[in-house]
Write a protein that holds these residues in place. Structure first.
Motif, short mmCIF file in Angstrom:
data_model
loop_
_atom_site.label_atom_id
_atom_site.label_comp_id
_atom_site.label_asym_id
_atom_site.label_seq_id
_atom_site.Cartn_x
_atom_site.Cartn_y
_atom_site.Cartn_z
N ILE A 217 0.64 -1.01 0.12
CA ILE A 217 -0.23 0.19 -0.17
C ILE A 217 1.01 1.22 0.22
CG2 ILE A 217 0.01 -0.40 2.47
CD1 ILE A 217 -2.93 0.64 1.91
N VAL A 218 1.84 1.23 1.06
CA VAL A 218 2.98 2.03 1.07
C VAL A 218 3.72 2.64 -0.78
CG1 VAL A 218 5.15 3.54 2.04
CG2 VAL A 218 2.90 2.03 3.51
N VAL A 219 4.05 1.19 -1.31
CA VAL A 219 4.61 1.21 -2.95
C VAL A 219 3.94 1.56 -3.44
CG1 VAL A 219 6.07 0.02 -3.92
CG2 VAL A 219 6.50 -0.37 -1.92
N ARG A 220 3.21 1.53 -3.31
CA ARG A 220 1.77 2.32 -4.29
C ARG A 220 2.14 3.56 -4.66
NH1 ARG A 220 0.37 -1.50 -8.22
NH2 ARG A 220 0.96 -4.12 -7.93
N ALA A 221 1.52 4.22 -3.05
CA ALA A 221 0.94 5.52 -2.78
C ALA A 221 2.46 5.40 -3.97
CB ALA A 221 0.63 5.61 -1.60
N ILE A 222 3.47 5.89 -3.18
CA ILE A 222 4.54 6.62 -3.38
C ILE A 222 4.68 6.77 -4.90
CG2 ILE A 222 7.22 6.81 -3.74
CD1 ILE A 222 6.75 5.55 -0.79
N TYR A 223 4.04 4.88 -5.97
CA TYR A 223 4.81 5.13 -7.07
C TYR A 223 3.22 6.37 -7.80
CZ TYR A 223 3.77 3.18 -11.56
OH TYR A 223 3.32 3.19 -13.05
N ARG A 224 2.21 6.44 -7.79
CA ARG A 224 1.25 6.95 -8.12
C ARG A 224 1.51 8.70 -7.83
NH1 ARG A 224 -2.34 4.14 -4.89
NH2 ARG A 224 -2.87 4.90 -2.69
N SER A 225 2.76 9.11 -6.84
CA SER A 225 2.91 10.39 -6.22
C SER A 225 3.27 11.13 -7.63
CB SER A 225 3.26 10.75 -5.66
OG SER A 225 3.67 12.10 -4.75
N ARG A 226 2.67 12.52 -7.38
CA ARG A 226 2.57 13.00 -8.46
C ARG A 226 3.83 14.62 -8.79
NH1 ARG A 226 -3.41 12.67 -8.17
NH2 ARG A 226 -2.94 15.04 -7.55
N ILE A 227 3.79 14.50 -6.86
CA ILE A 227 5.15 15.31 -6.43
C ILE A 227 6.39 13.93 -6.28
CG2 ILE A 227 5.62 16.59 -4.14
CD1 ILE A 227 2.33 16.48 -3.53
N PRO A 228 7.58 14.62 -6.23
CA PRO A 228 8.30 14.12 -6.10
C PRO A 228 8.43 14.14 -4.76
CG PRO A 228 9.04 16.00 -7.62
CD PRO A 228 7.54 16.05 -7.45
N VAL A 229 8.71 12.64 -4.86
CA VAL A 229 9.37 11.40 -3.61
C VAL A 229 10.36 11.49 -3.31
CG1 VAL A 229 8.50 9.86 -2.13
CG2 VAL A 229 6.94 10.54 -3.32
N ILE A 230 10.85 12.08 -2.01
CA ILE A 230 12.65 11.52 -1.49
C ILE A 230 12.49 10.16 -0.71
CG2 ILE A 230 14.91 12.39 -0.63
CD1 ILE A 230 14.07 14.52 -1.88
N SER A 231 13.06 8.86 -0.75
CA SER A 231 12.42 7.99 0.31
C SER A 231 14.09 8.35 1.69
CB SER A 231 12.67 6.52 0.31
OG SER A 231 13.82 6.14 -0.39
N ALA A 232 13.75 8.71 3.14
CA ALA A 232 14.87 8.67 3.68
C ALA A 232 14.95 7.79 4.78
CB ALA A 232 14.80 10.03 3.92
N VAL A 233 14.63 6.41 4.69
CA VAL A 233 14.21 5.24 5.59
C VAL A 233 15.33 3.86 5.95
CG1 VAL A 233 12.68 3.19 5.79
CG2 VAL A 233 12.26 5.02 4.39
N GLY A 234 15.61 4.42 7.86
CA GLY A 234 17.12 3.60 8.09
C GLY A 234 17.83 4.54 7.91
N HIS A 235 19.20 3.45 8.19
CA HIS A 235 20.78 3.71 8.27
C HIS A 235 21.31 3.42 6.31
CE1 HIS A 235 20.69 5.07 12.07
NE2 HIS A 235 20.42 3.87 12.84
N GLU A 236 21.81 4.25 6.50
CA GLU A 236 22.99 4.07 5.06
C GLU A 236 22.58 2.48 4.22
OE1 GLU A 236 26.61 5.58 2.86
OE2 GLU A 236 26.95 5.98 5.11
N THR A 237 22.41 1.49 5.27
CA THR A 237 22.97 0.11 4.40
C THR A 237 21.11 -0.61 4.49
OG1 THR A 237 23.42 -0.56 6.92
CG2 THR A 237 24.95 -0.17 5.62
N ASP A 238 20.15 0.12 5.22
CA ASP A 238 19.04 -0.12 5.00
C ASP A 238 18.37 -0.01 3.66
OD1 ASP A 238 19.15 -1.24 7.95
OD2 ASP A 238 18.50 1.15 8.55
N PHE A 239 17.68 -1.24 3.40
CA PHE A 239 16.85 -0.78 1.80
C PHE A 239 15.55 -0.98 2.15
CE2 PHE A 239 21.34 0.01 -0.14
CZ PHE A 239 20.80 0.72 -1.23
N THR A 240 14.46 -0.61 2.08
CA THR A 240 13.23 -1.15 1.48
C THR A 240 12.80 -1.02 -0.22
OG1 THR A 240 12.14 1.71 2.04
CG2 THR A 240 12.80 -0.14 3.95
N LEU A 241 11.36 -1.63 0.18
CA LEU A 241 10.82 -1.07 -0.90
C LEU A 241 10.35 0.13 -1.23
CD1 LEU A 241 8.37 -4.03 -1.26
CD2 LEU A 241 10.90 -4.08 -2.50
#
Length: 265
Positions: A217-241
């Motif tokens: 639900i979060v991934v699709r909300a970001i995908y359909r956003s007309r506003i550019p999105v910067i993700s900043a989740v966790g630390h440098e080595t963390d990756f999320t969808l």
């Protein structure tokens, strides 16, 4: 048992015999899934097998709903539950209460499965990435109202451009309902309170702590956003969808602010 018995009597006897064995009330079985089926009721039926045998399994809706990964034929798993006799079918089976992949955690399996599916739909394609605005006037922030993330974004943004307007949409960043809040906040900025760029994120933690940012639900909300999105989740080595679908991934909240706000000096 002496004398002649009916089929039902024999089945009940075997059910009582097996059901009364304490060793079979809480057993963990490792094997390969075959013939997996999830019905509209939510119940799952499948077999576990190895080279020497096979056992039918059932996992009822409540337990199945708690699985984070999608079981598939050929997957090696560890299934925990109890053994009993299904009288109408005349067979013993494993009533599974929980199940995890064997050799890889259920969160890791769920992550890879969803990542592959969404990548196949094109959600992570570079062609869908939007450029960040050069001179934004208003930045939307989707994160917790407490903690270092918001402070870091505010500090760096104001240092680079004191006149920048920062708008917070506070959300839970982990736990029940958090993914829905994050997705709704992204939609809020797109539909009701337009900004020039969005920063979506949280501080570091375990994979489970960061899991809301892996929810579909979060991934699709970001995908359909007309506003550019910067993700900043966790630390440098963390990756999320969320990192893969966002228009720009920042290793830290401070870096997200650097990406969003051009230095006035």
């Amino acid at each position: 048992m002496a004398g002649t018995v009916t089929v039902s009597e024999l089945t009940r006897y075997l059910a009582n015999l097996i059901g009364g064995d304490h060793a079979l009330r809480n057993v963990a079985v490792t094997g390969e899934i075959s013939n997996f089926k999830r019905y509209s009721s939510g119940h799952c039926y499948f077999n576990l097998k190895d080279k020497g045998g096979i056992i039918p399994c059932v996992m009822f809706r409540g337990n199945a709903a708690r699985m984070r990964f999608q079981p598939q034929d050929g997957m090696q798993v560890i299934a925990a539950g109890s053994v009993n006799v299904y009288a109408e079918g005349g067979k013993y089976q494993l009533y599974v209460s929980s199940m995890v992949p064997d050799g890889i955690g259920d969160l890791a399996a769920a992550f890879e499965q969803l990542k592959a599916r969404l990548a196949g739909e094109g959600l992570f394609d570079e062609a869908h990435k939007q450029p960040l605005p050069l001179y934004p006037k208003r930045i939307g922030i989707v994160t917790s109202p407490t903690g270092a993330v918001l402070r870091d974004i505010f500090r760096v943004s104001k240092l680079r451009f004191p006149g920048i307007q920062l708008v917070l949409k506070p959300v839970q960043v982990q736990g029940a309902g958090s993914a829905e809040q994050i997705a709704a906040a992204v939609d809020f900025f797109n539909e009701k309170y337009p900004v020039d760029v969005l920063i979506v994120g949280r501080g570091g933690g375990s994979m489970e702590d960061l899991w809301s940012f892996n929810e579909e639900i979060v991934v699709r909300a970001i995908y359909r956003s007309r506003i550019p999105v910067i993700s900043a989740v966790g630390h440098e080595t963390d990756f999320t969808l969320a990192d893969f679908v966002a228009d720009r991934r920042a290793a830290t909240p401070s870096q997200a602010a650097e990406f969003a706000v051009r230095d006035a000096g």
